[in-house]
Design a protein around this motif. Structure first.
Motif, short mmCIF file in Angstrom:
data_model
loop_
_atom_site.label_atom_id
_atom_site.label_comp_id
_atom_site.label_asym_id
_atom_site.label_seq_id
_atom_site.Cartn_x
_atom_site.Cartn_y
_atom_site.Cartn_z
N THR A 144 -12.75 -18.71 -0.33
CA THR A 144 -14.08 -19.32 -0.26
C THR A 144 -14.64 -19.14 1.15
O THR A 144 -14.00 -19.52 2.13
CB THR A 144 -14.05 -20.81 -0.61
OG1 THR A 144 -13.35 -20.97 -1.85
CG2 THR A 144 -15.45 -21.36 -0.74
N GLN A 145 -15.85 -18.57 1.25
CA GLN A 145 -16.48 -18.27 2.53
C GLN A 145 -17.96 -18.67 2.48
O GLN A 145 -18.71 -18.08 1.71
CB GLN A 145 -16.34 -16.77 2.82
CG GLN A 145 -17.01 -16.22 4.03
CD GLN A 145 -16.29 -16.50 5.34
OE1 GLN A 145 -15.89 -17.64 5.61
NE2 GLN A 145 -16.12 -15.48 6.16
N SER A 146 -18.40 -19.72 3.21
CA SER A 146 -17.61 -20.63 4.02
C SER A 146 -16.80 -21.56 3.12
O SER A 146 -17.11 -21.72 1.95
CB SER A 146 -18.53 -21.43 4.94
OG SER A 146 -19.49 -22.16 4.19
N THR A 147 -15.76 -22.19 3.71
CA THR A 147 -14.81 -22.93 2.90
C THR A 147 -15.38 -24.26 2.42
O THR A 147 -16.41 -24.74 2.90
CB THR A 147 -13.52 -23.21 3.68
OG1 THR A 147 -13.75 -24.28 4.62
CG2 THR A 147 -13.03 -21.98 4.43
N GLU A 148 -14.65 -24.86 1.51
CA GLU A 148 -15.04 -26.17 0.99
C GLU A 148 -15.02 -27.25 2.07
O GLU A 148 -15.62 -28.32 1.88
CB GLU A 148 -14.11 -26.57 -0.16
CG GLU A 148 -14.29 -25.78 -1.42
CD GLU A 148 -13.57 -24.45 -1.45
OE1 GLU A 148 -13.71 -23.71 -2.45
OE2 GLU A 148 -12.85 -24.11 -0.47
#
Length: 360
Positions: A144-148
């Protein structure tokens, strides 16, 4: 609490309205009859915009939502016995009601990620299952980019992770619901922010669209097979829109609508949301210095994670919507997530912080 018209909240960038340039793009295609299911001029325009942004080999397939984009992407790269390695915080693991498993038949195999980012070394824990008929086969890594947790993989970290996954025989999927925020934070293109990935779930809704996402095939060696197979998969998973011109117009506007400086809309929206998150964090800093609150994660994109007294959170929630993320480190505290959007104003950030600073 009911949402008041015109009020800014900090619950999610999904709460934000549609950007006027996106609405205008939809109005532009709202003329006469067009062929359905993607055989229209607007979708042809999106194809050209995606090729310009991600490379001439890239293929885009608009879908209804981010969960749909993730499920279609993962199914396209995985056999029924496949497993998907993902962060313990991954949206596909925690926030999609088991859709990759229920609909896609794909086991999610989690690894620890204290700051949302996956350590390449952690992939080895699942790689040992390759070839074992009793275990789901770890054939895809989802990043995931950007992350959660609001953090961003820099280009070196992303390359190291992608290279490790490929070396272990895994395909790489990027959940790019907030790819624009990552790219803006890094000062790079969208393509660079997901470099090396085989498939991308490209998000538009959190970046100013009304409701538009896309599955993007990035790997050149997948292009020919998925150009034929993915349309069937999209239809079978109920993600094929009939009036696709409206979804395509939204995504094309994000990619190609430019201001006088030449910046595309996706960048302008993401850069502003990121800047507002930084401003909000700075406005809350006096409370952190005084030990009233604690920042739980670095603020690298458009999210601020902060642990605060439950009483303070309740007081703020009388005016603003936001989500509790997890229990705090003490019974009387809670970690909350404050999200900024393309339309968040500096005054909104200061108003929330001012209420927080008044806490006794």
């Amino acid at each position: 609490m009911s949402t008041s018209p015109g009020r800014t909240d900090f619950a999610s960038d999904n709460y934000a309205p549609v950007h006027p340039e996106v609405f205008s793009a939809m109005a532009d295609v709202n003329v006469g009859h067009e062929a359905a299911y993607g055989a229209d001029a607007a979708t042809a325009g999106l194809d050209a915009a995606v090729a310009a942004e991600f490379g001439e080999h890239a293929l885009a397939f608009p879908v209804f939502n981010g969960t749909g984009a993730n499920v279609v992407s993962l199914m396209a790269m995985s056999p029924r016995w496949g497993g998907v390695v993902a962060s313990e915080h991954a949206h596909i693991h925690r926030d999609e009601n088991g859709a990759p498993e229920r609909v896609g038949g794909l086991k999610i195999l989690t690894v620890p990620a204290a700051d949302g980012r996956i350590d390449p070394a952690s992939l080895q824990s699942w790689a040992a299952d390759l070839g074992d008929e009793h275990r789901a086969q770890p054939l895809v890594l989802s990043v995931t980019q950007s992350t959660e947790l609001g953090t961003v993989y820099d280009l070196a970290a992303l390359a190291a992770l992608v290279d490790r996954a490929h070396a272990l025989g895994m395909r790489v999927h990027v959940d790019g619901a907030r790819l624009a925020n990552a790219a803006a934070a890094l000062g790079v293109s969208l393509a660079q922010a997901c470099a090396g990935a085989d498939m991308l779930s490209f998000g538009g809704t959190k970046n100013g669209a009304m409701g538009a996402e896309a599955v993007v095939v990035l790997a050149p060696d997948l292009r020919d097979s998925l150009a034929t197979d993915l349309p069937h998969l999209r239809k079978a998973t109920m993600q094929l829109g009939s009036k696709m011109r409206y979804a395509s117009a939204q995504l094309t506007a994000l990619l190609t609508s430019r201001d006088d400086s030449g910046d595309p809309l996706w960048l302008r929206n993401a850069r502003h949301a990121n800047a507002m998150a930084e401003l909000l964090r700075d406005a809350l800093e006096p409370l952190a210095s005084a030990g009233v609150v604690r920042f739980a994660q670095a603020t690298e994109a458009n999210a601020v994670f902060v642990e605060m007294p439950r009483e303070l959170a309740a007081q703020l929630r009388e005016t603003y919507r936001f989500y509790d993320w997890q229990p705090g480190t003490a019974p009387q505290t809670v970690e909350v997530r404050l999200m900024c959007s393309w339309d968040t104003a500096p005054a909104d950030c200061e108003a929330l912080a001012s209420l927080a600073r008044a806490y006794k």
